[in-house]
Design a protein around this motif. Structure first.
Motif, PDB file in Angstrom:
ATOM      1  N   CYS A 158       0.888  -1.170  -0.019  1.00 25.98           N
ATOM      2  CA  CYS A 158      -0.025   0.026   0.147  1.00 25.98           C
ATOM      3  C   CYS A 158       0.870   1.232   0.059  1.00 25.98           C
ATOM      4  N   SER A 159       0.392   2.447  -0.510  1.00 25.50           N
ATOM      5  CA  SER A 159       1.140   3.597  -0.496  1.00 25.50           C
ATOM      6  C   SER A 159       0.295   4.736  -0.186  1.00 25.50           C
ATOM      7  N   ILE A 160       1.114   5.791   0.271  1.00 23.97           N
ATOM      8  CA  ILE A 160       0.399   7.096   0.535  1.00 23.97           C
ATOM      9  C   ILE A 160       1.460   8.155   0.003  1.00 23.97           C
ATOM     10  N   ALA A 161       1.124   9.265  -0.640  1.00 23.75           N
ATOM     11  CA  ALA A 161       1.820  10.194  -1.362  1.00 23.75           C
ATOM     12  C   ALA A 161       1.287  11.554  -1.165  1.00 23.75           C
ATOM     13  N   VAL A 162       2.215  12.394  -1.351  1.00 23.65           N
ATOM     14  CA  VAL A 162       1.792  13.950  -1.250  1.00 23.65           C
ATOM     15  C   VAL A 162       2.668  14.511  -2.235  1.00 23.65           C
ATOM     16  N   PRO A 163       1.976  15.758  -2.828  1.00 27.53           N
ATOM     17  CA  PRO A 163       2.817  16.680  -3.604  1.00 27.53           C
ATOM     18  C   PRO A 163       3.834  17.413  -2.936  1.00 27.53           C
ATOM     19  N   ILE A 164       4.933  17.778  -3.757  1.00 28.08           N
ATOM     20  CA  ILE A 164       5.839  18.772  -3.318  1.00 28.08           C
ATOM     21  C   ILE A 164       5.716  20.074  -4.031  1.00 28.08           C
ATOM     22  N   LEU A 165       5.274  21.096  -3.464  1.00 25.95           N
ATOM     23  CA  LEU A 165       5.025  22.225  -4.080  1.00 25.95           C
ATOM     24  C   LEU A 165       5.890  23.304  -4.155  1.00 25.95           C
ATOM     25  N   ARG A 166       6.421  24.013  -5.294  1.00 24.04           N
ATOM     26  CA  ARG A 166       7.032  24.988  -5.344  1.00 24.04           C
ATOM     27  C   ARG A 166       6.536  26.155  -6.027  1.00 24.04           C
ATOM     28  N   ARG A 167       6.631  27.388  -5.292  1.00 23.97           N
ATOM     29  CA  ARG A 167       5.953  28.509  -6.075  1.00 23.97           C
ATOM     30  C   ARG A 167       6.585  28.956  -7.010  1.00 23.97           C
ATOM     31  N   ALA A 168       5.703  29.468  -8.006  1.00 26.06           N
ATOM     32  CA  ALA A 168       6.118  29.724  -9.453  1.00 26.06           C
ATOM     33  C   ALA A 168       6.560  31.253  -9.166  1.00 26.06           C
ATOM     34  N   SER A 169       7.302  31.581  -9.831  1.00 25.41           N
ATOM     35  CA  SER A 169       8.145  33.023  -9.701  1.00 25.41           C
ATOM     36  C   SER A 169       7.250  33.971 -10.340  1.00 25.41           C
ATOM     37  N   ALA A 170       6.459  33.934 -11.300  1.00 27.58           N
ATOM     38  CA  ALA A 170       5.677  34.775 -12.128  1.00 27.58           C
ATOM     39  C   ALA A 170       4.421  35.188 -11.104  1.00 27.58           C
ATOM     40  N   ASP A 171       3.367  34.131 -10.962  1.00 31.44           N
ATOM     41  CA  ASP A 171       2.257  34.562 -10.412  1.00 31.44           C
ATOM     42  C   ASP A 171       1.893  34.211  -8.813  1.00 31.44           C
ATOM     43  N   GLY A 172       3.092  33.542  -8.504  1.00 32.77           N
ATOM     44  CA  GLY A 172       2.932  33.036  -7.076  1.00 32.77           C
ATOM     45  C   GLY A 172       2.010  31.809  -6.802  1.00 32.77           C
TER      46      GLY A 172
END
Length: 255
Positions: free
Chosen positions: A203-217
């Motif tokens: 079984c697995s559980i996963a999450v996104p790694i978010l990075r803020r875009a420089s243009a619009d935040g």
């Protein structure tokens, strides 16, 4: 590649690239004839290049005489600045999760219609895990893949769900509407899970790694972070919390 590489004036480098570029997600293993056709090169030329590419471990040859991209090319590809940077930033966080959970930990990105595993730390539990660093698996059958598919461009997601989906186990969700609802839940809830969908007993559980875009935040999904365990029944909350803390740390550290 097309046309000109088969002419007498074509360089050796252009012919080698034509052979390598003949491989793609839909053509992972190719015989000599197919390689020659897709590279637009004479069969004898392809034979000669293949011998050197296999000797240099850029390609591998299986028992059936088909060729595939070799590990050395993967190693070179991993020197690309974006992936190297992501791995370097994520590495201590992966180690922390591994030390805290003793589970198999994955760092992955989307590569076209597949999930590409950039790093994996093996867990101590006897869980059947088929991934390794450099391997590619179906997006819809893995936790990290579902996260990446859920946050993929809508057009790509629609095309993916309209295609015939591979079913690694009887538990793999392949019905388009059911999968679409699940992906919507992933975006809404911030994590994805699988139960026996890639391999039985995992079984697995996963999450996104978010990075803020420089243009619009607006945050962009740079990668996915996941854990594979025998069951999620008892420790889902603890595992999810560990992943979320690590994902936030990685995201804040990315430029």
């Amino acid at each position: 590649m097309s046309g000109n590489v088969s002419t007498p004036g074509a360089s050796v480098v252009s012919r080698v690239l034509a052979v390598l570029y003949a491989f793609d997600n839909g053509h992972r293993r190719l015989g000599v004839t197919d390689l020659a056709r897709r590279a637009d090169l004479p069969v004898p030329t392809v034979h000669r290049l293949l011998r050197e590419l296999v000797a240099g471990e850029a390609l591998t040859r299986d028992a059936e005489g088909r060729y595939a991209i070799g590990r050395r090319l993967w190693d070179v590809g991993m020197l690309a600045p974006e992936q190297t940077e992501l791995q370097q930033v994520a590495s201590p966080f992966l180690s922390d999760i591994h030390a805290a959970t003793r589970a198999t930990v994955h760092l992955a990105v989307r590569d076209g219609r597949e999930v590409l595993y950039l790093d994996r730390l093996s867990g101590r539990a006897s869980v059947p895990v088929v991934s390794r660093a450099g391997s590619r698996l179906p997006l819809h059958a893995t936790g990290v893949g579902k996260v990446l598919l859920a946050h993929a461009p809508a057009e790509l997601r629609d095309d993916y769900l309209a295609a015939e989906l591979r079913r690694p186990t009887v538990h793999t969700i392949i019905h388009p509407e059911r999968l679409r609802r699940q992906l919507a839940a992933v975006r809404r809830e911030g994590y994805a899970t699988t139960e026996d969908e890639m391999t039985l007993g995992a079984c697995s559980i996963a999450v996104p790694i978010l990075r803020r875009a420089s243009a619009d935040g607006v945050p962009e999904v740079a990668a996915a972070l996941g854990i594979v365990v025998p069951t999620l029944k008892r420790e889902r909350t603890r595992l999810l919390a560990a992943l979320q803390v690590a994902a936030r740390g990685i995201g804040r550290s990315l430029p």
